[in-house]
Design an enzyme around this catalytic site. Structure first.
Site, PDB file in Angstrom:
ATOM      1  N   LYS A  61       0.810  -1.201   0.000  1.00  0.00           N
ATOM      2  CA  LYS A  61       0.000   0.000   0.000  1.00  0.00           C
ATOM      3  C   LYS A  61       0.859   1.273   0.000  1.00  0.00           C
ATOM      4  CE  LYS A  61      -3.575  -2.015   3.023  1.00  0.00           C
ATOM      5  NZ  LYS A  61      -4.267  -1.821   4.340  1.00  0.00           N
ATOM      6  N   GLU A  67       8.267   2.932  -5.455  1.00  0.00           N
ATOM      7  CA  GLU A  67       8.212   2.491  -4.053  1.00  0.00           C
ATOM      8  C   GLU A  67       8.218   3.699  -3.129  1.00  0.00           C
ATOM      9  OE1 GLU A  67       7.679   0.297  -2.030  1.00  0.00           O
ATOM     10  OE2 GLU A  67       8.663  -1.619  -2.389  1.00  0.00           O
ATOM     11  N   ASP A  68       7.577   3.556  -1.981  1.00  0.00           N
ATOM     12  CA  ASP A  68       7.691   4.604  -0.970  1.00  0.00           C
ATOM     13  C   ASP A  68       9.057   4.533  -0.279  1.00  0.00           C
ATOM     14  OD1 ASP A  68       6.775   2.140  -0.101  1.00  0.00           O
ATOM     15  OD2 ASP A  68       5.830   2.931   1.698  1.00  0.00           O
ATOM     16  N   ILE A  69       9.447   3.306   0.129  1.00  0.00           N
ATOM     17  CA  ILE A  69      10.681   3.183   0.903  1.00  0.00           C
ATOM     18  C   ILE A  69      11.463   1.932   0.497  1.00  0.00           C
ATOM     19  CG2 ILE A  69       9.485   1.952   2.788  1.00  0.00           C
ATOM     20  CD1 ILE A  69      11.419   3.365   4.759  1.00  0.00           C
ATOM     21  N   ASP A 108      13.881  -0.334   2.422  1.00  0.00           N
ATOM     22  CA  ASP A 108      14.352  -0.582   3.788  1.00  0.00           C
ATOM     23  C   ASP A 108      15.466  -1.635   3.703  1.00  0.00           C
ATOM     24  OD1 ASP A 108      14.627  -1.156   6.467  1.00  0.00           O
ATOM     25  OD2 ASP A 108      12.502  -1.205   6.908  1.00  0.00           O
ATOM     26  N   THR A 153      12.163  -6.172  -1.153  1.00  0.00           N
ATOM     27  CA  THR A 153      10.949  -6.007  -1.973  1.00  0.00           C
ATOM     28  C   THR A 153      11.309  -5.481  -3.363  1.00  0.00           C
ATOM     29  OG1 THR A 153       9.688  -5.535   0.042  1.00  0.00           O
ATOM     30  CG2 THR A 153       8.668  -4.927  -2.059  1.00  0.00           C
ATOM     31  N   LYS A 157      16.657   3.754   3.453  1.00  0.00           N
ATOM     32  CA  LYS A 157      17.483   3.634   4.661  1.00  0.00           C
ATOM     33  C   LYS A 157      18.828   3.096   4.221  1.00  0.00           C
ATOM     34  CE  LYS A 157      13.819   2.712   7.993  1.00  0.00           C
ATOM     35  NZ  LYS A 157      13.264   1.697   8.904  1.00  0.00           N
TER      36      LYS A 157
END
Ligand code: PRP
Length: 185
Positions: free
Chosen positions: A46, A102-104, A106, A110, A134
């Site tokens: 999401k 993508e938002d992030i 990490d 993914t 990150k």
């Protein structure tokens, strides 16, 4: 800025900073794809819904949007990195110019998984964009467009959640440790 929730430690990226950077990325992407007849933007649900919608609206080239949803098993540095499909794309991507949004990033599992999967469907081109990464934590996955490097703390807002909360905050903030270390949560 509206009231900051009590579980927020500090704001890392303000709404203005995010919107300015999204505008810069949109200008860069518009230049890079100026000669392409259509760019297919794929948002990873999401979390990417906010970034995708702001980015898509600021592009100055023909574009369409599609969505994919995955989940990963475990988020620790020692997790297997196994990613599972929840929902596939609506349209085939073979022969199309694809931008994975993508938002992030990490751990990076993914994005690595989705890049590999989508590459296997033979798009005309495939690039990746993420708003934040990150950098101290993530494995070495290639990003073509990156908004910000952030520290290795629990972040929420602008699509990012804790227990499905805080996604609609217009800024990105660090969550207080007490919020996710609360007994019973
Ligand atoms: C988050 C985020 C990325 C992924 C990044 O999604 O939206 O898709 O984690 O983590 P990684 O780099 O360690 O793989 P999540 O699985 O939490 O689902 P959500 O977007 O529905 O919250």
């Amino acid at each position: 800025m509206s009231q900051i929730p009590a579980d927020i430690e500090r704001v890392l990226l303000t709404e203005d900073q995010i919107q300015k950077r999204v505008g810069e990325l949109a200008a860069q992407i518009s230049r890079d794809y100026a000669s392409v007849d259509n760019l297919v933007m794929i948002g990873v649900l999401k979390g990417a819904f906010m970034f995708l919608s702001d980015l898509a609206r600021r592009l100055e080239i023909p574009r369409s949007v599609d969505f994919i949803a995955v989940t990963s098993y475990g988020k620790s540095a020692h997790s297997s990195g196994e990613v599972r499909f929840i929902m596939d794309l609506r349209e085939p991507t073979m022969g199309k110019h694809v931008l994975l949004v993508e938002d992030i990033v990490d751990s990076g599992h993914t994005l690595a998984y989705l890049h590999h999967t989508l590459q296997g469907r033979h798009p005309a081109s495939l690039r990746t964009a993420a708003l934040v990464r990150k950098s101290r934590r993530s494995m070495d996955v290639h990003l073509d467009y990156l908004g910000f490097e952030i520290p290795d703390v629990w972040v929420v807002g602008y699509g990012l959640d804790y227990a499905d909360q805080y996604r609609t905050l217009p800024y990105i903030a660090e969550l207080k440790k007490s919020a996710y270390e609360k007994p019973g949560r």
